[in-house]
Every structure is written in structure tokens, then in C-alpha cells.
Design a protein around this motif. Structure first.
Motif, short mmCIF file in Angstrom:
data_model
loop_
_atom_site.label_atom_id
_atom_site.label_comp_id
_atom_site.label_asym_id
_atom_site.label_seq_id
_atom_site.Cartn_x
_atom_site.Cartn_y
_atom_site.Cartn_z
N ASN A 1 48.24 10.92 -32.58
CA ASN A 1 49.15 11.79 -31.56
C ASN A 1 50.47 11.33 -32.30
O ASN A 1 50.63 10.19 -33.06
CB ASN A 1 49.03 11.53 -30.51
CG ASN A 1 47.91 12.47 -29.76
OD1 ASN A 1 47.41 13.42 -30.44
ND2 ASN A 1 47.46 12.21 -28.59
N PRO A 2 51.52 12.03 -32.08
CA PRO A 2 52.96 11.73 -32.48
C PRO A 2 53.12 10.15 -32.52
O PRO A 2 53.03 9.52 -31.83
CB PRO A 2 54.02 12.44 -31.67
CG PRO A 2 52.86 13.59 -31.08
CD PRO A 2 51.48 12.94 -31.01
N GLY B 1 44.91 4.10 -26.53
CA GLY B 1 46.01 4.77 -25.52
C GLY B 1 47.34 4.65 -26.04
O GLY B 1 47.72 3.90 -27.28
N GLY C 1 46.39 7.45 -29.64
CA GLY C 1 47.67 7.82 -28.67
C GLY C 1 48.97 7.84 -29.49
O GLY C 1 49.20 7.09 -29.98
N THR C 2 49.77 8.50 -28.59
CA THR C 2 51.18 8.75 -29.30
C THR C 2 51.82 7.30 -29.46
O THR C 2 51.85 6.45 -28.36
CB THR C 2 52.08 9.75 -28.38
OG1 THR C 2 53.26 9.74 -29.20
CG2 THR C 2 52.28 9.10 -26.96
N THR D 1 39.20 5.81 -28.01
CA THR D 1 40.47 6.43 -27.65
C THR D 1 41.21 5.27 -27.55
O THR D 1 41.07 4.04 -26.88
CB THR D 1 40.53 7.08 -26.38
OG1 THR D 1 39.62 8.22 -26.57
CG2 THR D 1 42.06 7.59 -26.18
C1 LIG Z 1 44.79 5.22 -22.24
C2 LIG Z 1 44.45 6.58 -21.71
C3 LIG Z 1 43.46 7.27 -22.68
C4 LIG Z 1 43.84 6.42 -20.39
O1 LIG Z 1 43.59 7.52 -19.78
P1 LIG Z 1 42.75 7.30 -18.16
O2 LIG Z 1 41.33 6.74 -18.48
O3 LIG Z 1 42.80 8.83 -17.77
O4 LIG Z 1 43.66 6.53 -17.46
P2 LIG Z 1 44.46 6.76 -16.01
O5 LIG Z 1 45.68 7.74 -16.00
O6 LIG Z 1 43.41 7.04 -14.93
O7 LIG Z 1 44.95 5.32 -15.93
C5 LIG Z 1 44.29 4.20 -15.46
C6 LIG Z 1 45.17 2.88 -15.60
O8 LIG Z 1 45.53 2.77 -17.00
C7 LIG Z 1 47.12 2.94 -17.05
N1 LIG Z 1 47.39 3.53 -18.22
C8 LIG Z 1 47.24 4.82 -18.75
N2 LIG Z 1 47.69 5.02 -19.95
C9 LIG Z 1 48.02 3.82 -20.40
C10 LIG Z 1 48.43 3.25 -21.56
N3 LIG Z 1 48.71 4.18 -22.70
N4 LIG Z 1 48.87 2.12 -21.80
C11 LIG Z 1 48.82 1.45 -20.70
N5 LIG Z 1 48.28 1.54 -19.70
C12 LIG Z 1 48.00 2.87 -19.42
C13 LIG Z 1 47.48 3.54 -15.86
O9 LIG Z 1 48.87 2.92 -15.33
C14 LIG Z 1 46.42 3.18 -14.82
O10 LIG Z 1 46.85 1.75 -14.63
P3 LIG Z 1 46.45 1.30 -12.98
O11 LIG Z 1 44.95 1.46 -12.73
O12 LIG Z 1 46.95 -0.08 -12.84
O13 LIG Z 1 47.23 2.27 -12.08
C15 LIG Z 1 45.58 7.53 -21.64
O14 LIG Z 1 46.44 7.38 -20.41
C16 LIG Z 1 46.42 7.70 -23.04
O15 LIG Z 1 47.38 7.02 -23.11
N6 LIG Z 1 46.12 8.93 -23.82
C17 LIG Z 1 46.76 9.13 -24.95
C18 LIG Z 1 47.78 10.10 -24.41
C19 LIG Z 1 48.60 10.73 -25.70
O16 LIG Z 1 48.71 10.30 -26.83
N7 LIG Z 1 49.40 11.85 -25.50
C20 LIG Z 1 50.28 12.46 -26.41
C21 LIG Z 1 49.66 13.98 -26.66
S1 LIG Z 1 50.49 14.70 -28.05
#
Ligand SMILES: CC(C)(COP(=O)(O)OP(=O)(O)OC[C@H]1O[C@@H](n2cnc3c(N)ncnc32)[C@H](O)[C@@H]1OP(=O)(O)O)[C@@H](O)C(=O)NCCC(=O)NCCS
Length: 213
Positions: free
Chosen positions: A156-157, A192, A174-175, A190
Motif C-alpha cells: 500500500n502507499p 499493519g 499496509g500504508t 498482513t
Molecule cells: C493492522 C490491521 C490489518 C488491523 O485490522 P483489524 O484486525 O481489523 O484491526 P481493528 O481495526 O479491529 O483494530 C484492532 C486494534 O488494533 C489497533 N490498530 C489497528 N490498526 C493498527 C495499526 N495499523 N497500527 C497500530 N494499531 C492498529 C486498533 O486501534 C485496535 O486497538 P484496540 O483494540 O486497542 O482498540 C489494519 O488496521 C491495517 O493497518 N490495515 C492496513 C490498511 C491500509 O494499508 N490501508 C491503506 C489502503 S490504500
């Protein structure tokens, strides 16, 4: 000129259309004639967005059946596992996958890639890198020397993959994530957004944070 169908009418599919149009603008001749999008369940909003982009919606993915074998496809879906499923499903249709590299993306010397690569603007892949089938490198991603990215990897970006990393198949980075040199990310895992990966990541897990765990 080659015919092209984009699979996926969502945000990334429409960004792929933008990359294709940039390629056409940068070429002396129009390289791709975009026939339109296929998608099994496009939302109303996405159909309107496609219309505003002056592109056509052709129907569900099975509308690809009967396309001539010269029609190329690109899978404009960011999620690696979904992209893999779509590829498995359409494999029997015998349509070649396009390689879509934005004119403002740099792919260095001795980098080899398989069909289906999508590289957005600002991507920099340096040297001696191997990219598998249907790898997606999103905006401003960097991939350092001697890395290997397996099939259906999405980066991702703004993510930065340091030299000598190995990303196994169906990995999502992830980004803005950073990978230190020599790390391996196991199949289906994955990383994050914003994570810093300092050691190997096993298969089938989600890691996040700094350092990623
Ligand atoms: C890491 C990731 C895969 C987790 O997804 P998930 O399992 O659905 O996670 P949730 O949204 O249920 O969050 C779970 C916990 O992790 C935390 N969290 C989510 N993403 C995080 C990240 N990137 N870094 C640190 N903490 C993160 C949340 O705050 C939450 O914490 P809490 O339990 O204390 O409230 C996702 O958040 C992520 O970063 N995906 C990449 C997205 C991306 O690159 N997008 C760009 C598209 S172009």
C-alpha cells in the motif's frame, strides 16, 4: 492497441483506470483501449463514479466469457486473497493479464516481473528484484535491491521495503509500513499501516506497531 477490461469497480479499480490513461497519454500511440469494468456487485455510488469517468460497466465477472483471447484483464482489487480468488476463477477464460506500470514509476535493472503487475505513480523498484504474478505496488512504494515479492502481494502507499526482503505470496503491507532489510513476511500475513517490521513475520498472522508484533 490492446483491449483491456478492469476487474473491480471499487476505488482501486478506478485508480487503475487512471494509471492506464496515464500510460496512454505518455505513449506515442494509445496502448490500451479500455472496454470497461466488470464487477459482480458494484455499488450504486461506484457505478455513478465510473460513469463520471466516462467508462463503461460491462456486467459481472462472467461477462468475460466469450471475450476474444486478445482481450487483456487487470485485477483492480487491493486485497491479496480476493485477487487470488478472482485469478483462480478467471484462469479458465484464457485471457492474458496486462502489465500496468505508470509512466512515473521506475523499475530498475534486472528486475523481473510476472503478468498482472500494477505499479502506481511514484513507485521505485531499484535493482535485481523479483515480483510474482498480480503484484500490486501502490503510490510511492519503494522496493530495495534483491527483494522477492510472491504472487498476489499488495504493497500500500508509501510503504518502504528495504533490500533483501522476502514477501511470500498473498501478503499485504499496509500504508507507510517500513520493513528493515533481510526480513521475510510469511504467506498470507498482513503488516499493519505504519508498522516497522524488524524481524521475520510468520505465515498467516497480522502484525502492527513499532516494532511490529
Ligand atoms: C493492522 C490491521 C490489518 C488491523 O485490522 P483489524 O484486525 O481489523 O484491526 P481493528 O481495526 O479491529 O483494530 C484492532 C486494534 O488494533 C489497533 N490498530 C489497528 N490498526 C493498527 C495499526 N495499523 N497500527 C497500530 N494499531 C492498529 C486498533 O486501534 C485496535 O486497538 P484496540 O483494540 O486497542 O482498540 C489494519 O488496521 C491495517 O493497518 N490495515 C492496513 C490498511 C491500509 O494499508 N490501508 C491503506 C489502503 S490504500
Amino acid at each position: 492497441m490492446l483491449d483491456l477490461v478492469i476487474i473491480g469497480a471499487g476505488g482501486f479499480g478506478r485508480e487503475v483506470l487512471g494509471i492506464v490513461r496515464a500510460i496512454n497519454e505518455a505513449s506515442r500511440d494509445v496502448r490500451w483501449r479500455v472496454l470497461g469494468f466488470v464487477d459482480d456487485s458494484p455499488g450504486e455510488a461506484d457505478l455513478k463514479r465510473i460513469q463520471r469517468l466516462d467508462a463503461a460497466y460491462l456486467g459481472p465477472i462472467d461477462s468475460l466469457v466469450g471475450q476474444p483471447a486478445t482481450t487483456h484483464v487487470t485485477i483492480g482489487v487491493g486485497e491479496p486473497a480476493v485477487r487470488q480468488k478472482i485469478d483462480d476463477r478467471i484462469r479458465g477464460y484464457g485471457l492474458p493479464a496486462a502489465t500496468i506500470v505508470h509512466p512515473a514509476a521506475e523499475i530498475g535493472a534486472d528486475c523481473v516481473y510476472q503478468e498482472g503487475l500494477v505499479a502506481a505513480g511514484g513507485v521505485r523498484v531499484t535493482t535485481n528484484v523479483e515480483l510474482g504474478r498480480h503484484v500490486h505496488l501502490n503510490l510511492n512504494v519503494t522496493v530495495g535491491h534483491d527483494c522477492t515479492l510472491g504472487d498476489f502481494v499488495s504493497v500500500n502507499p508509501l510503504a518502504a521495503i528495504s533490500g533483501n526482503c522476502r514477501l511470500e505470496s498473498v501478503v499485504l503491507i499496509g500504508t507507510t509500513a517500513a520493513l528493515l532489510e533481510w526480513v521475510t513476511v510469511g504467506r498470507g500475513s498482513t503488516v499493519g499501516a505504519g508498522a516497522c517490521v524488524v524481524r521475520d513475520v510468520p505465515t498467516g498472522v497480522v502484525v502492527k506497531g513499532v516494532p511490529a508484533r
